[in-house]
Design a protein around this motif. Structure first.
Motif, PDB file in Angstrom:
ATOM      1  N   PHE A  86      -3.551  34.650  26.025  1.00 41.18           N
ATOM      2  CA  PHE A  86      -2.663  34.460  27.020  1.00 41.18           C
ATOM      3  C   PHE A  86      -3.063  34.510  28.363  1.00 41.18           C
ATOM      4  CE2 PHE A  86       0.526  35.927  23.481  1.00 41.18           C
ATOM      5  CZ  PHE A  86       1.041  34.428  23.201  1.00 41.18           C
ATOM      6  N   ILE A  87      -2.504  34.163  29.476  1.00 43.93           N
ATOM      7  CA  ILE A  87      -2.859  34.241  30.602  1.00 43.93           C
ATOM      8  C   ILE A  87      -2.775  35.496  30.825  1.00 43.93           C
ATOM      9  CG2 ILE A  87      -2.340  33.492  33.144  1.00 43.93           C
ATOM     10  CD1 ILE A  87      -1.043  30.983  31.894  1.00 43.93           C
ATOM     11  N   PRO A  88      -3.860  36.291  31.775  1.00 39.02           N
ATOM     12  CA  PRO A  88      -3.804  37.672  31.805  1.00 39.02           C
ATOM     13  C   PRO A  88      -2.812  38.366  32.749  1.00 39.02           C
ATOM     14  CG  PRO A  88      -5.675  36.720  32.801  1.00 39.02           C
ATOM     15  CD  PRO A  88      -5.287  35.765  32.080  1.00 39.02           C
ATOM     16  N   SER A  89      -2.377  37.641  34.059  1.00 37.80           N
ATOM     17  CA  SER A  89      -1.790  38.080  34.689  1.00 37.80           C
ATOM     18  C   SER A  89      -0.450  37.433  35.067  1.00 37.80           C
ATOM     19  CB  SER A  89      -2.116  37.831  36.398  1.00 37.80           C
ATOM     20  OG  SER A  89      -2.110  36.363  36.736  1.00 37.80           O
ATOM     21  N   LEU A  90       0.608  38.056  35.499  1.00 37.29           N
ATOM     22  CA  LEU A  90       2.133  37.753  35.608  1.00 37.29           C
ATOM     23  C   LEU A  90       2.299  36.619  36.496  1.00 37.29           C
ATOM     24  CD1 LEU A  90       5.137  37.642  34.699  1.00 37.29           C
ATOM     25  CD2 LEU A  90       5.311  39.510  36.277  1.00 37.29           C
ATOM     26  N   THR A  91       1.432  36.914  37.597  1.00 39.81           N
ATOM     27  CA  THR A  91       1.427  35.614  38.663  1.00 39.81           C
ATOM     28  C   THR A  91       0.809  34.384  38.327  1.00 39.81           C
ATOM     29  OG1 THR A  91       1.079  37.586  40.382  1.00 39.81           O
ATOM     30  CG2 THR A  91       0.529  35.360  40.973  1.00 39.81           C
ATOM     31  N   GLY A  92      -0.212  34.727  37.589  1.00 47.98           N
ATOM     32  CA  GLY A  92      -0.823  33.399  37.016  1.00 47.98           C
ATOM     33  C   GLY A  92       0.178  32.476  35.956  1.00 47.98           C
ATOM     34  N   PHE A  93       0.945  33.418  35.059  1.00 47.24           N
ATOM     35  CA  PHE A  93       1.709  32.814  34.225  1.00 47.24           C
ATOM     36  C   PHE A  93       2.929  32.083  34.904  1.00 47.24           C
ATOM     37  CE2 PHE A  93       5.885  33.351  31.807  1.00 47.24           C
ATOM     38  CZ  PHE A  93       5.793  32.827  30.623  1.00 47.24           C
ATOM     39  N   LEU A  94       3.572  32.707  35.938  1.00 50.61           N
ATOM     40  CA  LEU A  94       4.619  32.021  36.700  1.00 50.61           C
ATOM     41  C   LEU A  94       4.194  30.925  37.399  1.00 50.61           C
ATOM     42  CD1 LEU A  94       6.599  35.424  37.948  1.00 50.61           C
ATOM     43  CD2 LEU A  94       6.980  33.954  35.894  1.00 50.61           C
ATOM     44  N   GLY A  95       3.040  30.998  38.031  1.00 45.30           N
ATOM     45  CA  GLY A  95       2.501  29.730  38.579  1.00 45.30           C
ATOM     46  C   GLY A  95       2.401  28.496  37.955  1.00 45.30           C
ATOM     47  N   ARG A  96       2.129  28.821  36.456  1.00 43.27           N
ATOM     48  CA  ARG A  96       2.253  27.744  35.748  1.00 43.27           C
ATOM     49  C   ARG A  96       3.433  27.403  35.091  1.00 43.27           C
ATOM     50  NH1 ARG A  96      -2.120  27.594  30.465  1.00 43.27           N
ATOM     51  NH2 ARG A  96      -3.652  28.172  32.115  1.00 43.27           N
ATOM     52  N   LEU A  97       4.143  28.349  34.939  1.00 41.69           N
ATOM     53  CA  LEU A  97       5.617  28.095  34.535  1.00 41.69           C
ATOM     54  C   LEU A  97       6.309  27.214  35.536  1.00 41.69           C
ATOM     55  CD1 LEU A  97       7.771  28.858  32.362  1.00 41.69           C
ATOM     56  CD2 LEU A  97       8.390  30.911  34.021  1.00 41.69           C
ATOM     57  N   PHE A  98       6.403  27.566  36.933  1.00 42.10           N
ATOM     58  CA  PHE A  98       6.986  26.893  38.040  1.00 42.10           C
ATOM     59  C   PHE A  98       6.374  25.435  38.024  1.00 42.10           C
ATOM     60  CE2 PHE A  98       8.452  31.323  39.281  1.00 42.10           C
ATOM     61  CZ  PHE A  98       9.494  31.235  38.337  1.00 42.10           C
ATOM     62  N   ALA A  99       5.247  25.372  37.760  1.00 42.23           N
ATOM     63  CA  ALA A  99       4.736  24.083  37.993  1.00 42.23           C
ATOM     64  C   ALA A  99       4.819  23.123  36.735  1.00 42.23           C
ATOM     65  CB  ALA A  99       3.124  24.189  38.031  1.00 42.23           C
ATOM     66  N   GLY A 100       5.692  23.631  35.958  1.00 41.74           N
ATOM     67  CA  GLY A 100       6.029  22.912  34.744  1.00 41.74           C
ATOM     68  C   GLY A 100       4.792  22.813  33.878  1.00 41.74           C
ATOM     69  N   ARG A 101       3.859  23.482  33.710  1.00 41.63           N
ATOM     70  CA  ARG A 101       2.669  23.238  32.819  1.00 41.63           C
ATOM     71  C   ARG A 101       2.843  24.104  31.627  1.00 41.63           C
ATOM     72  NH1 ARG A 101      -2.044  25.224  36.295  1.00 41.63           N
ATOM     73  NH2 ARG A 101      -3.025  24.645  34.405  1.00 41.63           N
ATOM     74  N   ILE A 102       3.949  24.824  31.377  1.00 37.60           N
ATOM     75  CA  ILE A 102       4.273  25.651  30.135  1.00 37.60           C
ATOM     76  C   ILE A 102       5.149  24.722  29.402  1.00 37.60           C
ATOM     77  CG2 ILE A 102       5.096  27.850  29.268  1.00 37.60           C
ATOM     78  CD1 ILE A 102       3.547  29.331  31.201  1.00 37.60           C
ATOM     79  N   ARG A 103       4.930  24.521  27.947  1.00 33.63           N
ATOM     80  CA  ARG A 103       6.093  23.587  27.247  1.00 33.63           C
ATOM     81  C   ARG A 103       6.890  24.795  26.756  1.00 33.63           C
ATOM     82  NH1 ARG A 103       3.961  19.143  24.678  1.00 33.63           N
ATOM     83  NH2 ARG A 103       5.147  19.577  22.828  1.00 33.63           N
ATOM     84  N   ALA A 104       8.263  24.392  26.758  1.00 36.49           N
ATOM     85  CA  ALA A 104       9.571  25.352  26.255  1.00 36.49           C
ATOM     86  C   ALA A 104       9.075  25.383  24.774  1.00 36.49           C
ATOM     87  CB  ALA A 104      10.613  24.680  26.577  1.00 36.49           C
ATOM     88  N   ASP A 105       8.813  24.205  24.063  1.00 38.52           N
ATOM     89  CA  ASP A 105       8.699  24.348  22.830  1.00 38.52           C
ATOM     90  C   ASP A 105       7.682  25.150  22.045  1.00 38.52           C
ATOM     91  OD1 ASP A 105       6.764  22.718  23.707  1.00 38.52           O
ATOM     92  OD2 ASP A 105       6.524  21.618  21.853  1.00 38.52           O
ATOM     93  N   GLU A 106       6.596  25.438  22.858  1.00 35.57           N
ATOM     94  CA  GLU A 106       5.467  26.633  22.590  1.00 35.57           C
ATOM     95  C   GLU A 106       5.981  27.920  22.622  1.00 35.57           C
ATOM     96  OE1 GLU A 106       1.842  25.355  24.561  1.00 35.57           O
ATOM     97  OE2 GLU A 106       1.803  23.392  23.396  1.00 35.57           O
ATOM     98  N   ILE A 107       7.011  28.295  23.867  1.00 34.75           N
ATOM     99  CA  ILE A 107       7.355  29.444  23.841  1.00 34.75           C
ATOM    100  C   ILE A 107       8.250  29.859  22.914  1.00 34.75           C
ATOM    101  CG2 ILE A 107       9.158  30.911  25.350  1.00 34.75           C
ATOM    102  CD1 ILE A 107       8.043  29.461  27.789  1.00 34.75           C
ATOM    103  N   GLN A 108       9.169  28.867  22.531  1.00 35.12           N
ATOM    104  CA  GLN A 108       9.975  29.006  21.346  1.00 35.12           C
ATOM    105  C   GLN A 108       9.360  29.307  19.843  1.00 35.12           C
ATOM    106  OE1 GLN A 108      13.223  26.244  20.875  1.00 35.12           O
ATOM    107  NE2 GLN A 108      13.505  26.742  18.820  1.00 35.12           N
ATOM    108  N   ALA A 109       8.126  28.410  19.689  1.00 38.13           N
ATOM    109  CA  ALA A 109       7.465  28.652  18.620  1.00 38.13           C
ATOM    110  C   ALA A 109       6.797  30.134  18.455  1.00 38.13           C
ATOM    111  CB  ALA A 109       6.468  27.507  18.535  1.00 38.13           C
ATOM    112  N   GLU A 110       5.818  30.355  19.664  1.00 36.17           N
ATOM    113  CA  GLU A 110       5.130  31.660  19.577  1.00 36.17           C
ATOM    114  C   GLU A 110       6.401  32.789  19.419  1.00 36.17           C
ATOM    115  OE1 GLU A 110       2.198  34.560  19.858  1.00 36.17           O
ATOM    116  OE2 GLU A 110       2.242  32.305  19.364  1.00 36.17           O
TER     117      GLU A 110
END
Length: 283
Positions: A86-110
């Motif tokens: 997983f992306i190591p930092s919360l900042t990096g995770f949120l940057g990708r999330l708000f850019a629309g680069r994280i898939r909701a179906d992958e969050i649900q599956a994991e």
């Protein structure tokens, strides 16, 4: 009456954290722990939980700074391609999330995979919460809840700290308190999603602003002000040992501090300590 869930996060991260969870529960100070499905001491934590049925156990869903349960190809949008972690930092995770680069179906599956793994080991998972409170954000919350519901879980941590608790711990760190206060703007949307998805929660968490500085004085100040209702005290106790030294975390010395602070609970006998399993489910 005031009901308080006393929960330890990061159960399974190190043997020293596991030891603290068991000791504090046996001392009557800790009612619940949130277990990581993929961490260095997860197997030991599962053994402890199975041998300690009075300890409530939730799934501490990890979406940043950790290892996935699913194969990397199935959750690629959540991972750093250079490590397949997983992306190591919360900042990096949120940057990708708000850019629309994280898939909701992958969050649900994991999330589903992490919960199901713990359940497959024989644990009765009481609730879900998330590492670094990522479920505070609506784009994470809805797929997370859908994954949990598929596993038969309908209880989730309310990650929002009430204003009175933020004020009571403001001295623990101005920046941290300011961040928690600003994020409260997400609360109305968060509660709407919770209702739509059929979940129940507490009135809020206390101790979030004080994470990393929840000492005896701060905890006493919080418990002295807690009103009637049902609340969750979020804690991070452990032992600052050689195993913890190998973990990338800001919570080192504070593990000992929080472990040593929790006996303050004995000074408040009117508090009724419960676990998530004692919350009323929605119809």
């Amino acid at each position: 009456m005031t009901h308080l869930i006393v929960n330890a996060d990061d159960f399974g991260q190190t043997p020293g954290i596991n030891r603290a969870v068991l000791e504090l529960h046996q001392a009557g100070l800790l009612t619940s722990a949130s277990l990581m499905a993929r961490a260095a001491a997860t197997d030991q934590a599962i053994e402890i939980a199975l041998a300690t049925p009075t300890l409530g156990v939730g799934c501490h869903v990890v979406l940043t700074d950790g290892e996935p349960v699913l194969p990397p190809a199935q959750v690629a949008s959540l991972l750093d391609p250079s490590t397949n972690l997983f992306i190591p930092s919360l900042t990096g995770f949120l940057g990708r999330l708000f850019a629309g680069r994280i898939r909701a179906d992958e969050i649900q599956a994991e999330a589903t995979a992490q919960i199901q793994y713990l359940q497959s080991c024989g644990l009765q998972v009481t609730h879900i919460d998330t590492h670094k409170h990522t479920h505070m954000f609506p784009r994470v919350l809805r797929p997370l809840l859908r994954g949990a519901r598929a596993c038969g879980i309908r209880l989730v941590r309310n990650p929002f700290e009430p204003v009175w608790a933020i004020r009571a711990t403001a001295g623990a760190g101005f920046v941290r308190a300011a961040q928690v206060s600003i994020l409260r703007s997400l609360q109305s949307t968060w509660r709407r999603i919770l209702t739509e998805e059929g979940f129940e929660t507490t009135g809020g968490t206390i101790g979030v602003s004080g994470t990393g500085a929840l000492d005896t004085v701060t905890l006493h100040r919080l418990l002295d002000r807690v009103p009637a209702g049902t609340w969750e005290l979020v804690t991070h106790p452990g032992y600052n040992d050689s195993d913890l030294a190998r973990v990338q975390t800001r919570l080192r010395a504070s593990r000992d501090i929080e472990r040593e602070a929790l006996p303050v609970l004995r000074e408040f006998p009117a508090l009724h300590l419960i676990s998530f399993s004692e919350l009323t489910l929605p119809h």
